[in-house]
Design a protein around this motif. Structure first.
Motif, PDB file in Angstrom:
ATOM      1  N   ASN A   1      -1.598  15.229  34.483  1.00 23.45           N
ATOM      2  CA  ASN A   1      -1.697  14.351  35.477  1.00 23.45           C
ATOM      3  C   ASN A   1      -0.527  13.638  36.095  1.00 23.45           C
ATOM      4  OD1 ASN A   1      -4.294  15.174  35.559  1.00 23.45           O
ATOM      5  ND2 ASN A   1      -4.765  13.602  33.815  1.00 23.45           N
ATOM      6  N   GLU A   2      -0.577  12.415  35.942  1.00 22.48           N
ATOM      7  CA  GLU A   2       0.789  11.549  36.342  1.00 22.48           C
ATOM      8  C   GLU A   2       1.792  11.525  35.107  1.00 22.48           C
ATOM      9  OE1 GLU A   2      -1.619   8.412  33.901  1.00 22.48           O
ATOM     10  OE2 GLU A   2      -1.983  10.180  35.465  1.00 22.48           O
ATOM     11  N   ARG A   3       1.409  11.945  33.810  1.00 25.88           N
ATOM     12  CA  ARG A   3       2.481  11.878  33.028  1.00 25.88           C
ATOM     13  C   ARG A   3       3.472  12.902  32.600  1.00 25.88           C
ATOM     14  NH1 ARG A   3       4.712   7.510  30.407  1.00 25.88           N
ATOM     15  NH2 ARG A   3       5.428   8.191  28.271  1.00 25.88           N
ATOM     16  N   ILE A   4       4.644  13.109  32.585  1.00 26.96           N
ATOM     17  CA  ILE A   4       5.729  14.030  32.191  1.00 26.96           C
ATOM     18  C   ILE A   4       6.173  13.742  30.820  1.00 26.96           C
ATOM     19  CG2 ILE A   4       7.764  15.119  33.061  1.00 26.96           C
ATOM     20  CD1 ILE A   4       5.506  15.193  35.183  1.00 26.96           C
ATOM     21  N   GLU A   5       6.132  14.851  30.186  1.00 25.38           N
ATOM     22  CA  GLU A   5       6.863  14.967  28.890  1.00 25.38           C
ATOM     23  C   GLU A   5       7.848  15.906  28.659  1.00 25.38           C
ATOM     24  OE1 GLU A   5       3.994  14.714  25.837  1.00 25.38           O
ATOM     25  OE2 GLU A   5       3.183  12.977  26.325  1.00 25.38           O
ATOM     26  N   ILE A   6       9.016  15.485  28.026  1.00 25.71           N
ATOM     27  CA  ILE A   6      10.041  16.853  27.950  1.00 25.71           C
ATOM     28  C   ILE A   6      10.516  16.732  26.406  1.00 25.71           C
ATOM     29  CG2 ILE A   6      12.723  17.141  28.792  1.00 25.71           C
ATOM     30  CD1 ILE A   6      11.929  15.378  31.330  1.00 25.71           C
TER      31      ILE A   6
ATOM     32  N   PHE B   1       7.386   9.844  30.793  1.00 29.42           N
ATOM     33  CA  PHE B   1       7.343   8.979  31.767  1.00 29.42           C
ATOM     34  C   PHE B   1       6.197   9.202  32.715  1.00 29.42           C
ATOM     35  CE2 PHE B   1      10.457  12.049  33.154  1.00 29.42           C
ATOM     36  CZ  PHE B   1      10.029  12.380  34.447  1.00 29.42           C
ATOM     37  N   SER B   2       5.808   8.276  33.505  1.00 32.65           N
ATOM     38  CA  SER B   2       4.787   8.513  34.365  1.00 32.65           C
ATOM     39  C   SER B   2       5.198   8.466  35.769  1.00 32.65           C
ATOM     40  CB  SER B   2       3.449   7.256  34.232  1.00 32.65           C
ATOM     41  OG  SER B   2       2.952   7.548  32.935  1.00 32.65           O
ATOM     42  N   VAL B   3       4.455   9.014  36.722  1.00 34.80           N
ATOM     43  CA  VAL B   3       4.987   9.179  38.072  1.00 34.80           C
ATOM     44  C   VAL B   3       3.633   8.264  38.767  1.00 34.80           C
ATOM     45  CG1 VAL B   3       5.397  10.563  39.952  1.00 34.80           C
ATOM     46  CG2 VAL B   3       6.163  11.208  37.564  1.00 34.80           C
ATOM     47  N   LEU B   4       4.093   7.400  40.041  1.00 32.56           N
ATOM     48  CA  LEU B   4       3.186   6.936  40.580  1.00 32.56           C
ATOM     49  C   LEU B   4       2.257   7.879  41.656  1.00 32.56           C
ATOM     50  CD1 LEU B   4       4.932   3.579  41.914  1.00 32.56           C
ATOM     51  CD2 LEU B   4       2.984   3.723  40.291  1.00 32.56           C
ATOM     52  N   ASP B   5       3.123   8.416  42.308  1.00 30.49           N
ATOM     53  CA  ASP B   5       2.436   9.493  43.272  1.00 30.49           C
ATOM     54  C   ASP B   5       2.220  10.855  42.757  1.00 30.49           C
ATOM     55  OD1 ASP B   5       1.710  10.989  45.399  1.00 30.49           O
ATOM     56  OD2 ASP B   5       3.651  10.610  46.644  1.00 30.49           O
ATOM     57  N   GLN B   6       0.915  11.045  42.162  1.00 27.56           N
ATOM     58  CA  GLN B   6       0.474  12.399  41.305  1.00 27.56           C
ATOM     59  C   GLN B   6       0.687  13.408  42.409  1.00 27.56           C
ATOM     60  OE1 GLN B   6      -3.035  11.983  39.270  1.00 27.56           O
ATOM     61  NE2 GLN B   6      -2.870   9.781  38.868  1.00 27.56           N
ATOM     62  N   THR B   7       0.538  13.438  43.810  1.00 32.95           N
ATOM     63  CA  THR B   7       0.787  14.386  44.656  1.00 32.95           C
ATOM     64  C   THR B   7       2.110  15.437  44.156  1.00 32.95           C
ATOM     65  OG1 THR B   7       1.579  13.134  46.552  1.00 32.95           O
ATOM     66  CG2 THR B   7      -0.811  13.477  46.184  1.00 32.95           C
ATOM     67  N   ILE B   8       3.216  14.487  43.931  1.00 37.14           N
ATOM     68  CA  ILE B   8       4.599  15.207  43.848  1.00 37.14           C
ATOM     69  C   ILE B   8       4.721  15.766  42.412  1.00 37.14           C
ATOM     70  CG2 ILE B   8       5.372  13.787  45.711  1.00 37.14           C
ATOM     71  CD1 ILE B   8       6.964  12.016  43.746  1.00 37.14           C
ATOM     72  N   VAL B   9       3.738  15.492  41.794  1.00 30.09           N
ATOM     73  CA  VAL B   9       4.078  15.796  40.059  1.00 30.09           C
ATOM     74  C   VAL B   9       4.404  17.253  39.798  1.00 30.09           C
ATOM     75  CG1 VAL B   9       2.952  16.182  37.917  1.00 30.09           C
ATOM     76  CG2 VAL B   9       2.895  14.004  39.001  1.00 30.09           C
ATOM     77  N   GLN B  10       3.459  18.383  40.678  1.00 28.28           N
ATOM     78  CA  GLN B  10       3.552  19.526  40.264  1.00 28.28           C
ATOM     79  C   GLN B  10       4.816  20.183  41.066  1.00 28.28           C
ATOM     80  OE1 GLN B  10       1.450  21.482  38.479  1.00 28.28           O
ATOM     81  NE2 GLN B  10       0.576  19.483  37.994  1.00 28.28           N
ATOM     82  N   SER B  11       5.512  19.657  41.810  1.00 24.60           N
ATOM     83  CA  SER B  11       6.759  20.268  42.184  1.00 24.60           C
ATOM     84  C   SER B  11       8.140  19.491  41.693  1.00 24.60           C
ATOM     85  CB  SER B  11       6.920  19.984  43.780  1.00 24.60           C
ATOM     86  OG  SER B  11       6.943  18.861  44.112  1.00 24.60           O
ATOM     87  N   LEU B  12       7.791  18.657  40.624  1.00 23.64           N
ATOM     88  CA  LEU B  12       8.924  17.874  40.085  1.00 23.64           C
ATOM     89  C   LEU B  12       9.619  18.539  39.133  1.00 23.64           C
ATOM     90  CD1 LEU B  12       8.938  14.201  39.040  1.00 23.64           C
ATOM     91  CD2 LEU B  12       9.332  15.870  37.136  1.00 23.64           C
TER      92      LEU B  12
END
Length: 306
Positions: free
Chosen positions: A268-273, A238-249
């Protein structure tokens, strides 16, 4: 989301009277805005602005304890409630569930009535004809007994697939709710909306205080797009709108065995699991949380069915 009230025989779907009293007391505080589900979803659909800490209350299955125990407390505080009714259980002399006279009375007192299928079956397990029958039979009964067809739908067990979602759109339901924990926001799938399920284990006041003030986590392009998965283990992204919170997600995946080991990749804004094993049959879920720059917790949840 509630089911039963003060019926300790069913702890997985029940909240105690003490828990309910604490919930009502907490939601009565000025910092909360208890609104009807209709108001909440209409505001989001029309790009409106919701008050801070907006809460919607829903009850599934029309258990008799809603009328005898919970509704008097909600009514006293002028809390709007949506009651999701599966129509097959609403018959005369059923000691465990409400009857149509009682539902009509609740409706006249301000309770919104929502649809919850006819038989409370596992919707993804049904054929397309059976899914259609669940909706049509339920609609006909509502029309006969209440003079209207509900515009809100809640999936039994929170289980959905792409076919039932398309049918609900065809039958002009406005939105549909699951049973996966999470906060509704502007990126939510309006036909697979989250609700925090409250029971004896997950109804303690500390959890209520936490979930009542957390914010949504803006997520889009979630895969797999079908809540009923065909590939196991599923490839999750999924992708995250606010890229500033990705690293702590961080994200956690659970099934009937407990937590599933995983690898989490951030681009960047994309998370893969990637999961370390297959998911067990039945329901499993993913919860993702993080803190934003203002210190607010943000939460996204999703349920899979296999």
């Amino acid at each position: 989301m509630y089911h039963k009230f003060g019926i300790s025989k069913y702890p997985s779907t029940n909240v105690t009277i003490k828990q309910l009293n604490l919930h009502v007391s907490e939601f009565s505080q000025e910092k909360y805005n208890v609104k009807s589900l209709d108001f909440i979803v209409d505001t989001i659909i029309n790009d409106g602005q919701l008050p801070n800490n907006t809460i919607g209350i829903s009850v599934d299955d029309a258990d008799r304890s809603f009328l005898t125990t919970a509704w008097p407390k909600f009514k006293e505080k002028n809390f709007p409630v949506t009651l999701f009714v599966n129509t097959s259980t609403i018959v005369k002399n059923n000691k465990n569930y409400l009857n149509w006279d009682e539902i009509r009375m609740l409706k006249s007192e301000g309770v919104t009535i929502g649809a919850h299928s006819h038989t409370h079956n596992h919707m993804p397990d049904l054929s397309i004809e059976e899914k259609q029958n669940e909706i049509e039979i339920s609609n006909k009964i509502f029309l006969k007994e209440l003079g209207l067809i509900p515009s809100l739908f809640a999936y039994p067990y929170g289980e959905a697939d792409e076919k039932i979602i398309e049918l609900l759109k065809k039958y002009k339901f406005k939105v549909a709710f699951g049973q996966h924990s999470g906060v509704i926001n502007e990126t939510s799938n309006m036909y697979y909306l989250p609700r925090f399920s409250l029971n004896e284990k997950y109804g303690e006041i500390d959890r209520i205080k936490f979930t009542a003030v957390i914010k949504g986590l803006g997520i889009y392009d979630f895969i797999p797009s079908n809540p009923t998965i065909s590939e196991n283990p599923p490839y999750i992204g999924f992708s995250v709108l606010d890229q500033t919170i990705v690293q702590s997600l961080n994200c956690f995946v659970f099934d009937s065995e407990g937590q599933v080991e995983k690898e989490l990749f951030k681009f960047n804004e994309r998370i893969e699991i990637r999961l370390a094993r297959k998911l067990n049959k039945g329901r499993s879920r993913i919860n993702c949380t993080t803190k934003d720059k203002k210190g607010n917790w943000r939460w996204y949840g999703h349920q899979f069915y296999l």
